[in-house]
Write an enzyme that holds these catalytic residues in place. Structure first.
Site, PDB file in Angstrom:
ATOM      1  N   ARG A  74      -2.152  11.500   2.420  1.00 19.50           N
ATOM      2  CA  ARG A  74      -3.176  10.501   2.132  1.00 19.50           C
ATOM      3  C   ARG A  74      -4.272  10.491   3.202  1.00 19.50           C
ATOM      4  NH1 ARG A  74      -3.015   4.127   2.374  1.00 19.50           N
ATOM      5  NH2 ARG A  74      -4.507   3.605   0.727  1.00 19.50           N
ATOM      6  N   HIS A  78      -8.337  10.372   2.695  1.00 15.02           N
ATOM      7  CA  HIS A  78      -9.192   9.306   3.229  1.00 15.02           C
ATOM      8  C   HIS A  78     -10.194   9.831   4.253  1.00 15.02           C
ATOM      9  CE1 HIS A  78      -7.042   5.380   1.891  1.00 15.02           C
ATOM     10  NE2 HIS A  78      -6.984   6.314   0.965  1.00 15.02           N
ATOM     11  N   ASP A  79      -9.910  10.992   4.836  1.00  8.85           N
ATOM     12  CA  ASP A  79     -10.902  11.633   5.702  1.00  8.85           C
ATOM     13  C   ASP A  79     -12.012  12.249   4.841  1.00  8.85           C
ATOM     14  OD1 ASP A  79     -12.247  12.831   7.834  1.00  8.85           O
ATOM     15  OD2 ASP A  79     -11.020  14.639   7.727  1.00  8.85           O
ATOM     16  N   VAL A  82     -15.037  10.368   3.106  1.00  9.43           N
ATOM     17  CA  VAL A  82     -15.977   9.629   3.948  1.00  9.43           C
ATOM     18  C   VAL A  82     -16.707  10.610   4.859  1.00  9.43           C
ATOM     19  CG1 VAL A  82     -16.214   7.768   5.617  1.00  9.43           C
ATOM     20  CG2 VAL A  82     -14.423   7.647   3.859  1.00  9.43           C
ATOM     21  N   GLY A  84     -17.288  13.586   4.401  1.00  9.09           N
ATOM     22  CA  GLY A  84     -16.646  14.897   4.380  1.00  9.09           C
ATOM     23  C   GLY A  84     -15.412  14.999   5.267  1.00  9.09           C
ATOM     24  N   SER A  88     -13.337  12.072  10.753  1.00  7.79           N
ATOM     25  CA  SER A  88     -13.949  10.805  11.178  1.00  7.79           C
ATOM     26  C   SER A  88     -12.939   9.668  11.132  1.00  7.79           C
ATOM     27  CB  SER A  88     -15.166  10.473  10.307  1.00  7.79           C
ATOM     28  OG  SER A  88     -14.820  10.408   8.938  1.00  7.79           O
ATOM     29  N   ASN A 106      -8.133   1.293   4.559  1.00  5.72           N
ATOM     30  CA  ASN A 106      -7.309   1.867   5.633  1.00  5.72           C
ATOM     31  C   ASN A 106      -6.546   0.829   6.449  1.00  5.72           C
ATOM     32  OD1 ASN A 106      -8.250   4.457   5.011  1.00  5.72           O
ATOM     33  ND2 ASN A 106      -9.974   4.306   6.453  1.00  5.72           N
ATOM     34  N   HIS A 206       0.526  10.513  -5.986  1.00 11.21           N
ATOM     35  CA  HIS A 206       1.329   9.290  -6.032  1.00 11.21           C
ATOM     36  C   HIS A 206       2.735   9.568  -6.571  1.00 11.21           C
ATOM     37  CE1 HIS A 206      -2.489   6.529  -5.870  1.00 11.21           C
ATOM     38  NE2 HIS A 206      -2.227   7.128  -4.736  1.00 11.21           N
ATOM     39  N   THR A 207       3.138  10.789  -6.511  1.00  7.07           N
ATOM     40  CA  THR A 207       4.514  11.172  -6.810  1.00  7.07           C
ATOM     41  C   THR A 207       5.422  10.936  -5.600  1.00  7.07           C
ATOM     42  OG1 THR A 207       5.963  12.995  -7.475  1.00  7.07           O
ATOM     43  CG2 THR A 207       4.114  13.587  -6.108  1.00  7.07           C
ATOM     44  N   ASP A 258       6.668   6.257  -6.741  1.00  7.55           N
ATOM     45  CA  ASP A 258       7.345   6.937  -7.846  1.00  7.55           C
ATOM     46  C   ASP A 258       8.818   6.544  -7.841  1.00  7.55           C
ATOM     47  OD1 ASP A 258       8.608   8.601  -9.618  1.00  7.55           O
ATOM     48  OD2 ASP A 258       8.132  10.467  -8.550  1.00  7.55           O
ATOM     49  N   THR A 261      11.652   9.637  -8.394  1.00 14.85           N
ATOM     50  CA  THR A 261      12.034  10.519  -7.282  1.00 14.85           C
ATOM     51  C   THR A 261      11.109  10.203  -6.102  1.00 14.85           C
ATOM     52  OG1 THR A 261      10.579  12.183  -8.286  1.00 14.85           O
ATOM     53  CG2 THR A 261      12.946  12.447  -8.671  1.00 14.85           C
ATOM     54  N   ASP A 266       6.912  16.117  -7.123  1.00 14.11           N
ATOM     55  CA  ASP A 266       7.194  16.746  -8.414  1.00 14.11           C
ATOM     56  C   ASP A 266       6.231  16.184  -9.461  1.00 14.11           C
ATOM     57  OD1 ASP A 266       8.085  14.190  -9.022  1.00 14.11           O
ATOM     58  OD2 ASP A 266      10.213  14.698  -8.791  1.00 14.11           O
TER      59      ASP A 266
HETATM   60  C1  HEM Z   1      -7.446   7.823  -7.566  1.00 12.30           C
HETATM   61  C2  HEM Z   1      -7.669   6.866  -6.726  1.00 12.30           C
HETATM   62  C3  HEM Z   1      -6.649   6.403  -5.723  1.00 12.30           C
HETATM   63  C4  HEM Z   1      -6.353   5.113  -5.450  1.00 12.30           C
HETATM   64  C5  HEM Z   1      -6.994   3.880  -6.056  1.00 12.30           C
HETATM   65  C6  HEM Z   1      -5.307   5.114  -4.467  1.00 12.30           C
HETATM   66  C7  HEM Z   1      -4.744   3.985  -3.906  1.00 12.30           C
HETATM   67  C8  HEM Z   1      -3.606   3.972  -3.124  1.00 12.30           C
HETATM   68  C9  HEM Z   1      -2.953   2.793  -2.654  1.00 12.30           C
HETATM   69  C10 HEM Z   1      -3.418   1.360  -2.881  1.00 12.30           C
HETATM   70  C11 HEM Z   1      -1.846   3.181  -1.971  1.00 12.30           C
HETATM   71  C12 HEM Z   1      -0.818   2.285  -1.279  1.00 12.30           C
HETATM   72  C13 HEM Z   1      -1.259   2.021   0.154  1.00 12.30           C
HETATM   73  C14 HEM Z   1      -0.464   0.933   0.830  1.00 12.30           C
HETATM   74  O1  HEM Z   1       0.333   0.266   0.185  1.00 12.30           O
HETATM   75  O2  HEM Z   1      -0.667   0.725   2.046  1.00 12.30           O
HETATM   76  C15 HEM Z   1      -1.807   4.608  -2.011  1.00 12.30           C
HETATM   77  C16 HEM Z   1      -0.831   5.383  -1.434  1.00 12.30           C
HETATM   78  C17 HEM Z   1      -0.849   6.752  -1.413  1.00 12.30           C
HETATM   79  N1  HEM Z   1      -1.864   7.562  -1.877  1.00 12.30           N
HETATM   80 FE1  HEM Z   1      -3.393   6.998  -3.057  1.00 12.30          FE
HETATM   81  N2  HEM Z   1      -4.979   6.400  -4.165  1.00 12.30           N
HETATM   82  C18 HEM Z   1      -5.778   7.228  -4.906  1.00 12.30           C
HETATM   83  C19 HEM Z   1      -5.814   8.607  -4.847  1.00 12.30           C
HETATM   84  C20 HEM Z   1      -5.042   9.364  -3.993  1.00 12.30           C
HETATM   85  C21 HEM Z   1      -5.258  10.758  -3.703  1.00 12.30           C
HETATM   86  C22 HEM Z   1      -6.412  11.583  -4.240  1.00 12.30           C
HETATM   87  C23 HEM Z   1      -4.268  11.141  -2.843  1.00 12.30           C
HETATM   88  C24 HEM Z   1      -4.019  12.476  -2.210  1.00 12.30           C
HETATM   89  C25 HEM Z   1      -4.401  13.613  -2.703  1.00 12.30           C
HETATM   90  C26 HEM Z   1      -3.432   9.981  -2.625  1.00 12.30           C
HETATM   91  C27 HEM Z   1      -2.278   9.981  -1.881  1.00 12.30           C
HETATM   92  C28 HEM Z   1      -1.512   8.850  -1.640  1.00 12.30           C
HETATM   93  C29 HEM Z   1      -0.202   8.906  -1.014  1.00 12.30           C
HETATM   94  C30 HEM Z   1       0.575  10.156  -0.662  1.00 12.30           C
HETATM   95  C31 HEM Z   1       0.208   7.569  -0.858  1.00 12.30           C
HETATM   96  C32 HEM Z   1       1.481   7.068  -0.166  1.00 12.30           C
HETATM   97  C33 HEM Z   1       1.151   6.928   1.320  1.00 12.30           C
HETATM   98  C34 HEM Z   1       2.262   6.410   2.204  1.00 12.30           C
HETATM   99  O3  HEM Z   1       3.386   6.224   1.779  1.00 12.30           O
HETATM  100  O4  HEM Z   1       1.949   6.187   3.394  1.00 12.30           O
HETATM  101  N3  HEM Z   1      -3.956   8.921  -3.299  1.00 12.30           N
HETATM  102  N4  HEM Z   1      -2.901   5.069  -2.706  1.00 12.30           N
END
Ligand code: HEM
Ligand SMILES: *[C@@H]1O[C@H](CO)[C@@H](O)[C@H](O)[C@H]1NC(C)=O
Ligand SMILES: *[C@@H]1O[C@H](CO)[C@@H](O)[C@H](O)[C@H]1NC(C)=O
Ligand SMILES: *[C@@H]1O[C@H](CO)[C@@H](O)[C@H](O)[C@H]1NC(C)=O
Ligand SMILES: *[C@@H]1O[C@H](CO)[C@@H](O)[C@H](O)[C@H]1NC(C)=O
Ligand SMILES: *[C@@H]1O[C@H](CO)[C@@H](O)[C@H](O)[C@H]1NC(C)=O
Length: 342
Positions: A74, A78-79, A82, A84, A88, A106, A206-207, A258, A261, A266
């Site tokens: 993630r 997030h880098d 913003v 590029g 940052s 963040n 989000h898997t 998820d 799993t 996956d």
């Molecule tokens: C499509 C729009 C997206 C939204 C609205 C979104 C939003 C979020 C939110 C709200 C969380 C939970 C954060 C927390 O509870 O502190 C999350 C977790 C996560 N996001 Fe996204 N996300 C998006 C796209 C992405 C993308 C593009 C990636 C990576 C390629 C990603 C990877 C992750 C991962 C791996 C987690 C779990 C992080 C952890 O456990 O620390 N997300 N996301």
């Protein structure tokens, strides 16, 4: 979007060229390095062990924190959204920096910074001053996905680190879990990604990983201000989430993104959406928004993990190319939290 480096072209930091440019600049010539391209071989001569070092530090961190692979994946996202992929997001507050770490998407949410510091320290031991923090984030994301069972790809390298941060851009560019599909598509398009294909593939991240109750509770109790639950949410999953995130309860309590799993990379994310078990509103919208242009791709990935893996790797490379600094632009930070010489 930078195409892959042409075959046969030398690739890597070209010290002589950089010194020459610096000398010319010092003499007052108006030189600007042409925008170089990223390539997988960038550190082959200057830091051949880079992947091994990153992998070792990540595996060590994972022993103490099963979530770290998700968190690092993630961070790269997030880098890149913003100004590029310029690291940052890693800059702390200082006299010249307003840190992106405190932007709404963040603050008390993005994590993994100490592990990035540990990777940087190990790389400064192995090859001082060579590997940028922006490349560390790209490599860490790639290795994290791989070690979680996901696809492998050759990660293009050669990013340089920026010397600025922009908390305003962090607040406006990053998607919110409460954004509607139109807003999600707009934000992906705004950074040059495909608003349909890249959005669906990258959301598959989000898997794995966790989500705090404060991002889920509005769906359970007051969807879009209706004081009703989200009608697109499966009843059984709503009951489960409601037990885990009671009304008015601890907003920072964690759930699996998820439930099928939790720590494996996956394709179950897409099957979850098909069962109306997307955890975030923004997840379920990809399938459930009436007329969603994204729905067909969700269906395709639900039916083929192989198709998802292939697309995910491609989209990660595309995301990793967003507005990168190359050549003599920016710098290679010594400490990922601060701009050199400040
Ligand atoms: C499509 C729009 C997206 C939204 C609205 C979104 C939003 C979020 C939110 C709200 C969380 C939970 C954060 C927390 O509870 O502190 C999350 C977790 C996560 N996001 Fe996204 N996300 C998006 C796209 C992405 C993308 C593009 C990636 C990576 C390629 C990603 C990877 C992750 C991962 C791996 C987690 C779990 C992080 C952890 O456990 O620390 N997300 N996301
Ligand atoms: C960093 O600066 C931001 C914006 O000025 C502020 O909200 C935040 O509390 C500061 N954080 C720290 C740790 O100083
Ligand atoms: C970040 O979160 C902390 C702790 O929840 C909070 O006190 C602070 O006001 C937040 N900062 C910003 C800039 O919203
Ligand atoms: C920061 O980002 C905002 C929103 O994208 C933009 O309007 C502004 O020009 C940026 N500031 C700098 C100094 O680049
Ligand atoms: C989506 O959200 C935006 C604001 O982010 C709003 O202007 C727009 O009307 C919404 N679209 C739909 C279809 O609800
Ligand atoms: C539900 O959300 C709306 C708009 O976001 C807000 O005005 C209202 O106070 C909320 N109601 C409850 C019961 O939380």
């Amino acid at each position: 979007m930078a195409p892959p480096s042409p075959r046969g072209m030398p690739c890597g930091p070209r010290l002589a060229a950089v010194l020459l440019l610096a000398a010319a600049a010092a003499l007052g010539f108006g030189v600007r390095a042409g925008a170089a391209q990223l390539c997988a071989e960038y550190y082959d001569r200057t830091c051949p062990g880079v992947h091994r070092v990153v992998r070792r530090v990540l595996k060590k961190a994972h022993e103490a924190d099963a979530r770290i692979y998700a968190s690092l994946t993630r961070l790269h996202f997030h880098d890149c959204f913003v100004q590029g992929c310029d690291a940052s997001i890693l800059l702390d507050n200082s006299s010249s920096i307003v840190s992106e770490k405190f932007a709404t998407p963040n603050n008390n949410s993005a994590r993994g910074y100490p592990v990035v510091d540990a990777v940087k320290a190990a790389l400064e031991e192995a090859c001082p001053g060579v590997v940028s923090c922006a490349d560390i984030l790209a490599i860490a994301a790639k290795i994290s996905v791989e070690l979680s069972g996901g696809p492998r790809w050759r990660v293009p390298l050669g990013r340089r680190d920026g010397t600025t941060a922009n908390i305003t851009a962090a607040n406006s560019n990053l998607p919110s879990p409460f954004d509607n599909l139109t807003a999600l598509q707009q934000k992906f398009g705004a950074v040059g990604l495909d608003a349909t294909a890249d959005l669906v593939a990258l959301s598959g991240a989000h898997t794995f990983g966790r989500v705090q109750c404060r991002f889920v509770a509005p769906r359970l109790y007051n969807f879009s201000g209706t004081r009703r639950p989200d009608p697109a949410l499966d009843q059984g999953y709503r009951a489960l989430l409601s037990r885990r995130c009671p009304r008015g309860g601890d907003g920072s309590a964690l759930n699996d993104l998820d439930p099928a799993t939790p720590d494996a990379f996956d394709g179950s994310y897409y099957a979850n959406l098909g069962a109306r078990r997307g955890t975030l509103q923004s997840d379920q919208e990809l399938l459930s928004t009436p007329g969603a242009p994204t729905a067909a791709i969700v269906g395709r990935f639900a039916g083929s993990q192989k198709a998802f893996f292939r697309s995910f790797a491609k989209s990660m490379i595309r995301m990793g190319n967003i507005e990168v600094l190359t050549g003599s632009q920016g710098e290679v930070r010594k400490n990922c939290r601060v701009v050199n010489g400040s």
